[in-house]
Design an enzyme around this catalytic site. Sequence first.
Site, PDB file in Angstrom:
ATOM      1  N   CYS A   1       0.860  -1.173   0.000  1.00  0.00           N
ATOM      2  CA  CYS A   1       0.000   0.000   0.000  1.00  0.00           C
ATOM      3  C   CYS A   1       0.905   1.234   0.000  1.00  0.00           C
ATOM      4  CB  CYS A   1      -0.895  -0.004   1.231  1.00  0.00           C
ATOM      5  SG  CYS A   1      -1.840   1.535   1.421  1.00  0.00           S
TER       6      CYS A   1
ATOM      7  N   ASP B   1      -0.256  -5.873   0.249  1.00  0.00           N
ATOM      8  CA  ASP B   1      -1.497  -6.174  -0.459  1.00  0.00           C
ATOM      9  C   ASP B   1      -1.278  -7.441  -1.262  1.00  0.00           C
ATOM     10  OD1 ASP B   1      -3.080  -3.936   0.324  1.00  0.00           O
ATOM     11  OD2 ASP B   1      -2.006  -2.677  -1.099  1.00  0.00           O
TER      12      ASP B   1
ATOM     13  N   GLU C   1       8.511 -14.373 -22.295  1.00  0.00           N
ATOM     14  CA  GLU C   1       9.321 -15.435 -21.685  1.00  0.00           C
ATOM     15  C   GLU C   1       8.928 -15.501 -20.214  1.00  0.00           C
ATOM     16  OE1 GLU C   1      11.711 -17.579 -19.566  1.00  0.00           O
ATOM     17  OE2 GLU C   1      12.201 -15.449 -19.355  1.00  0.00           O
ATOM     18  N   SER C   2       8.556 -16.681 -19.747  1.00  0.00           N
ATOM     19  CA  SER C   2       7.913 -16.815 -18.442  1.00  0.00           C
ATOM     20  C   SER C   2       8.810 -16.474 -17.252  1.00  0.00           C
ATOM     21  CB  SER C   2       7.312 -18.211 -18.271  1.00  0.00           C
ATOM     22  OG  SER C   2       8.311 -19.198 -18.349  1.00  0.00           O
TER      23      SER C   2
ATOM     24  N   HIS D   1      -3.916  -0.661  -6.085  1.00  0.00           N
ATOM     25  CA  HIS D   1      -4.283  -1.884  -6.813  1.00  0.00           C
ATOM     26  C   HIS D   1      -4.465  -1.619  -8.305  1.00  0.00           C
ATOM     27  CE1 HIS D   1      -4.724  -3.452  -2.879  1.00  0.00           C
ATOM     28  NE2 HIS D   1      -6.036  -3.392  -2.751  1.00  0.00           N
ATOM     29  N   GLU D   2      -5.203  -0.569  -8.609  1.00  0.00           N
ATOM     30  CA  GLU D   2      -5.493  -0.255 -10.005  1.00  0.00           C
ATOM     31  C   GLU D   2      -4.204   0.031 -10.778  1.00  0.00           C
ATOM     32  OE1 GLU D   2      -8.969   1.051  -7.405  1.00  0.00           O
ATOM     33  OE2 GLU D   2      -6.787   1.211  -7.296  1.00  0.00           O
TER      34      GLU D   2
END
Length: 154
Positions: A52, A59, A75-76, A93-94
């Site tokens: 936060c 969060d 690429e993972s 969050h957004e």
Amino acid sequence: MSKTDVSNLSQLGRNVDLPTTPEEAVLEKVPNGNQGTDYVVRFTAPEFTSLCPMTGQPDFAHIVIDYIPDAALVESKSLKLFLHSFRNHGAFHEDCSIYVAKRLVDLLEPKWLRIGAYWYPRGGIPIDVFWQTGIAPDGVWLPDQGVPTYRGRG
């Protein structure tokens, strides 16, 4: 079957330091060996964390990223390191959710991408963030993201 060219990758198969910020994180891509075929790639990060920006409290989110690739795939390992870079990053969050999606769009230029970010409650209110680049191409199977909205104990 084609073999994926990994010659330009700097992180896969190597020990690398964890990035300390999302801006510092290096997202990498590889050629899509199935270009011309519309299909969905899904990444699920059920333990995404950030901070936060006001309180510094952690969060937590369950993030699902679906995309229809064009010329490139993410690429993972680089994606995992990028997502991990939010661990000590303070943002709403957004902002976290949309930043993840837009970095992937900028890197990959996919035919379509959506993100579902299902944030766990803080202050008694869960915040879920959803974004997509537009309408998915016709005929592509788009499974439900499978994450129910927060219901608490009831």
